[in-house]
Write an enzyme that holds these catalytic residues in place. Structure first.
Site, PDB file in Angstrom:
ATOM      1  N   LYS A  22       0.849  -1.204   0.000  1.00  0.00           N
ATOM      2  CA  LYS A  22       0.000   0.000   0.000  1.00  0.00           C
ATOM      3  C   LYS A  22       0.878   1.244   0.000  1.00  0.00           C
ATOM      4  CE  LYS A  22      -2.244   0.707   4.042  1.00  0.00           C
ATOM      5  NZ  LYS A  22      -1.846   1.949   4.724  1.00  0.00           N
ATOM      6  N   SER A  23       1.966   1.217   0.738  1.00  0.00           N
ATOM      7  CA  SER A  23       2.843   2.392   0.830  1.00  0.00           C
ATOM      8  C   SER A  23       3.557   2.666  -0.474  1.00  0.00           C
ATOM      9  CB  SER A  23       3.854   2.198   1.964  1.00  0.00           C
ATOM     10  OG  SER A  23       3.197   2.257   3.211  1.00  0.00           O
ATOM     11  N   ARG A  27       2.707   5.958  -3.247  1.00  0.00           N
ATOM     12  CA  ARG A  27       3.790   6.830  -3.707  1.00  0.00           C
ATOM     13  C   ARG A  27       3.865   6.831  -5.240  1.00  0.00           C
ATOM     14  NH1 ARG A  27       4.781   5.548   1.251  1.00  0.00           N
ATOM     15  NH2 ARG A  27       6.313   6.651   2.559  1.00  0.00           N
ATOM     16  N   ARG A  98      -7.032  13.220  12.629  1.00  0.00           N
ATOM     17  CA  ARG A  98      -5.609  12.888  12.400  1.00  0.00           C
ATOM     18  C   ARG A  98      -4.872  14.152  11.912  1.00  0.00           C
ATOM     19  NH1 ARG A  98      -4.817   7.244   9.315  1.00  0.00           N
ATOM     20  NH2 ARG A  98      -2.701   7.669  10.058  1.00  0.00           N
ATOM     21  N   SER A 144       5.057  12.305  12.225  1.00  0.00           N
ATOM     22  CA  SER A 144       4.707  11.364  11.160  1.00  0.00           C
ATOM     23  C   SER A 144       5.653  11.574   9.984  1.00  0.00           C
ATOM     24  CB  SER A 144       3.266  11.580  10.680  1.00  0.00           C
ATOM     25  OG  SER A 144       3.014  10.766   9.531  1.00  0.00           O
ATOM     26  N   GLN A 146       4.924  10.762   7.103  1.00  0.00           N
ATOM     27  CA  GLN A 146       4.090  10.977   5.919  1.00  0.00           C
ATOM     28  C   GLN A 146       4.118  12.429   5.455  1.00  0.00           C
ATOM     29  OE1 GLN A 146       0.164   9.314   6.349  1.00  0.00           O
ATOM     30  NE2 GLN A 146       0.939   7.494   7.374  1.00  0.00           N
ATOM     31  N   ASP A 292       3.865  -0.304  12.207  1.00  0.00           N
ATOM     32  CA  ASP A 292       2.650  -1.024  11.798  1.00  0.00           C
ATOM     33  C   ASP A 292       2.628  -2.486  12.215  1.00  0.00           C
ATOM     34  OD1 ASP A 292       1.968   0.745   8.654  1.00  0.00           O
ATOM     35  OD2 ASP A 292       1.863   1.348  10.761  1.00  0.00           O
TER      36      ASP A 292
HETATM   37  O1  LIG Z   1       4.493   6.593   4.499  1.00  0.00           O
HETATM   38  C1  LIG Z   1       3.769   5.561   4.624  1.00  0.00           C
HETATM   39  O2  LIG Z   1       3.400   4.855   3.660  1.00  0.00           O
HETATM   40  C2  LIG Z   1       3.370   5.141   5.998  1.00  0.00           C
HETATM   41  C3  LIG Z   1       4.009   5.671   7.086  1.00  0.00           C
HETATM   42  C4  LIG Z   1       3.736   5.263   8.475  1.00  0.00           C
HETATM   43  O3  LIG Z   1       3.112   6.324   9.159  1.00  0.00           O
HETATM   44  P1  LIG Z   1       3.949   7.277  10.196  1.00  0.00           P
HETATM   45  O4  LIG Z   1       5.092   7.860   9.432  1.00  0.00           O
HETATM   46  O5  LIG Z   1       2.939   8.298  10.601  1.00  0.00           O
HETATM   47  O6  LIG Z   1       4.418   6.382  11.302  1.00  0.00           O
HETATM   48  C5  LIG Z   1       2.847   4.005   8.559  1.00  0.00           C
HETATM   49  O7  LIG Z   1       2.244   3.903   9.856  1.00  0.00           O
HETATM   50  C6  LIG Z   1       1.775   4.013   7.515  1.00  0.00           C
HETATM   51  O8  LIG Z   1       1.050   2.774   7.565  1.00  0.00           O
HETATM   52  C7  LIG Z   1       2.302   4.145   6.112  1.00  0.00           C
HETATM   53  C1  LIG Z   2      -1.287   3.831   9.605  1.00  0.00           C
HETATM   54  C2  LIG Z   2      -1.626   3.180   8.507  1.00  0.00           C
HETATM   55  O1  LIG Z   2      -2.040   3.787   7.332  1.00  0.00           O
HETATM   56  P1  LIG Z   2      -2.408   5.312   7.074  1.00  0.00           P
HETATM   57  O2  LIG Z   2      -1.587   6.172   8.028  1.00  0.00           O
HETATM   58  O3  LIG Z   2      -2.012   5.511   5.643  1.00  0.00           O
HETATM   59  O4  LIG Z   2      -3.882   5.466   7.314  1.00  0.00           O
HETATM   60  C3  LIG Z   2      -1.566   1.693   8.418  1.00  0.00           C
HETATM   61  O5  LIG Z   2      -1.793   1.162   7.292  1.00  0.00           O
HETATM   62  O6  LIG Z   2      -1.278   1.053   9.446  1.00  0.00           O
END
Ligand SMILES: O=C(O)C1=C[C@@H](OP(=O)(O)O)[C@@H](O)[C@H](O)C1
Ligand SMILES: C=C(OP(=O)(O)O)C(=O)O
Length: 408
Positions: A22-23, A27, A98, A144, A146, A292
């Site tokens: 998924k990650s 991207r 969030r 985060s 992200q 995760d």
């Molecule tokens: O960049 C990503 O794809 C993700 C980053 C992580 O979040 P955090 O960076 O907030 O820990 C993870 O928990 C999430 O499932 C996917």
């Molecule tokens: C935190 C997760 O995803 P997201 O932050 O993209 O909702 C996850 O998949 O555990």
């Protein structure tokens, strides 16, 4: 929909194909929107990637990304830098809790025009796309990753590129490294040294190329747990995985050796095998790089009657749910004793597992999937079981194929 999992055991030998990461998928979908010369194979079939794809293709001015965190963060940066566009990015009630303030502040510093429509610091957002010319910004990196990945993904399209200075202890580093690796893979000049990220503007088109997404390692964690809770000799072959993975959760291969589980890589597959009984020693893992899989590991320890201390978990409280509180609540229903802090979870040795307990899942796919392997130790019920489709729509079918007895 609540499902019941009877006390089960799985077939000795099994094989499964797991959907794309998924990650990685989210991207590459964003990069493909910026650079249409890219082709992607094995895109995740998760809700989160479907939502990402739809958001990038829609002409609607209101975009609902439901529970998808990376979609919310990555698309905030995308639409902020899409000159002439104007959208409202919204999501589920939980998504509206969030935080995105760190990202919005960084984008605003770069010249973006973003407004909060309800709660300050959280979605929904009204985003008026701008031609961003500022190229230097610093942001807190301890909440985060992200937010950082979101800025990195749009950087090459900015007139003057981007120079990011990361403040504080950098969290979830493997996800930033994944973003960097994918940028380099597609031909974008990028670097990440110490707390500085530099990305050069990409003025020409990229070389057309096909990128194949590796299967999702976070999804693999539940099968590691299933094997860890099964008899010696049990094995599951998963495809398609590689040794030089971009996913931080590939650390599972080494972590699960503590539970008597080996991993053999061959022909783009991993064979996960229970080779010995777990040593009943306390487990002590720092999971800042792999947040995760914290739920998976905590429940594996519960099922094996092993105590554990998991640290580096400060990001868990702002994910699909407050995962530390949810884990404590649901593990204690099964008979475990849990102590949590802002960034850690400690589980004591559990001698007795309660029977026929109903596990709440809090809109969190990982709560449902992390607790499912406990059906190897007791009968349990999983509430709102369809929540797994956020990342792994076929999860319950996969478990039935392994031999789990599941009824609605
Ligand atoms: O960049 C990503 O794809 C993700 C980053 C992580 O979040 P955090 O960076 O907030 O820990 C993870 O928990 C999430 O499932 C996917
Ligand atoms: C935190 C997760 O995803 P997201 O932050 O993209 O909702 C996850 O998949 O555990």
């Amino acid at each position: 929909m609540t499902i019941s999992l009877q006390k089960s055991s799985i077939h000795k030998t099994n094989s499964l194909t797991i959907t794309g990461s998924k990650s990685e998928s989210n991207r590459l979908l964003l990069l493909q929107a910026l650079f249409p010369e890219l082709t992607i194979e094995n895109v995740s079939n998760s809700d989160d990637s479907h939502v990402m794809q739809q958001a990038l293709e829609t002409t609607s001015e209101i975009i609902d990304i439901h529970h998808a965190g990376t979609a919310m963060r990555f698309l905030t940066a995308y639409f902020a830098s899409k000159s002439g566009s104007e959208v409202v990015l919204t999501g589920s009630p939980r998504m509206k809790e969030r935080p995105v303030e760190i990202l919005v502040e960084a984008l605003t510093h770069l010249g973006a025009d973003i407004a909060y429509l309800e709660t300050e610091g959280c979605p929904p957002l009204r985003i008026k796309g701008k031609h961003l010319t500022q190229s230097k910004v610093s942001l807190n990196a301890n909440v985060s990753s992200q937010y950082i990945s979101a800025l990195m993904l749009i950087a090459a399209k900015l007139e003057n590129g981007l120079e990011l200075t990361l403040k504080g202890k950098i969290t979830s580093v493997p996800y930033i490294e994944m973003t960097l690796a994918l940028l380099k893979q597609v031909g974008i000049e990028a670097s990440f040294n110490g707390n500085l990220i530099k990305i050069v503007p990409q003025v020409s088109t990229l070389n057309p190329q096909t990128l194949v997404v590796e299967s999702d390692w976070s999804s693999a964690s539940y099968f590691y747990s299933i094997v860890a809770l099964s008899a010696v000799g049990t094995n599951i072959r998963l495809s398609s995985y590689k040794k030089d993975s971009l996913q931080g959760d590939s650390v599972l291969a080494s972590l699960y050796e503590s539970f008597g589980v080996s991993t053999v890589f061959e022909n783009e597959q991993i064979q996960i095998k229970k080779v010995s009984e777990a040593i009943k020693e306390p487990i002590n893992f720092q999971l800042n790089h792999a947040p995760d899989i914290a739920q998976t590991i905590a429940v594996t320890c519960l099922g094996l009657g092993i105590s554990c201390h998991l640290s580096g978990l400060h990001t868990l409280k702002i994910k699909e749910t407050d995962r530390l509180l949810a884990l404590k609540t649901e593990i204690e229903k099964l008979g475990g004793s849990v102590h949590i802090t802002e960034n850690s979870l400690a589980l004591e040795v559990t001698k007795h597992i309660n029977f026929d307990v109903s596990i709440a899942t809090y809109n969190d796919h990982r709560m449902a999937m992390a607790f499912a392997p406990m059906a190897l130790k007791t009968k349990l019920n999983i509430e709102d079981a369809n929540v797994v489709s956020k990342s792994h729509p076929s999860f319950w079918d996969d478990l039935k194929n392994l031999g789990f007895k599941i009824t609605q």
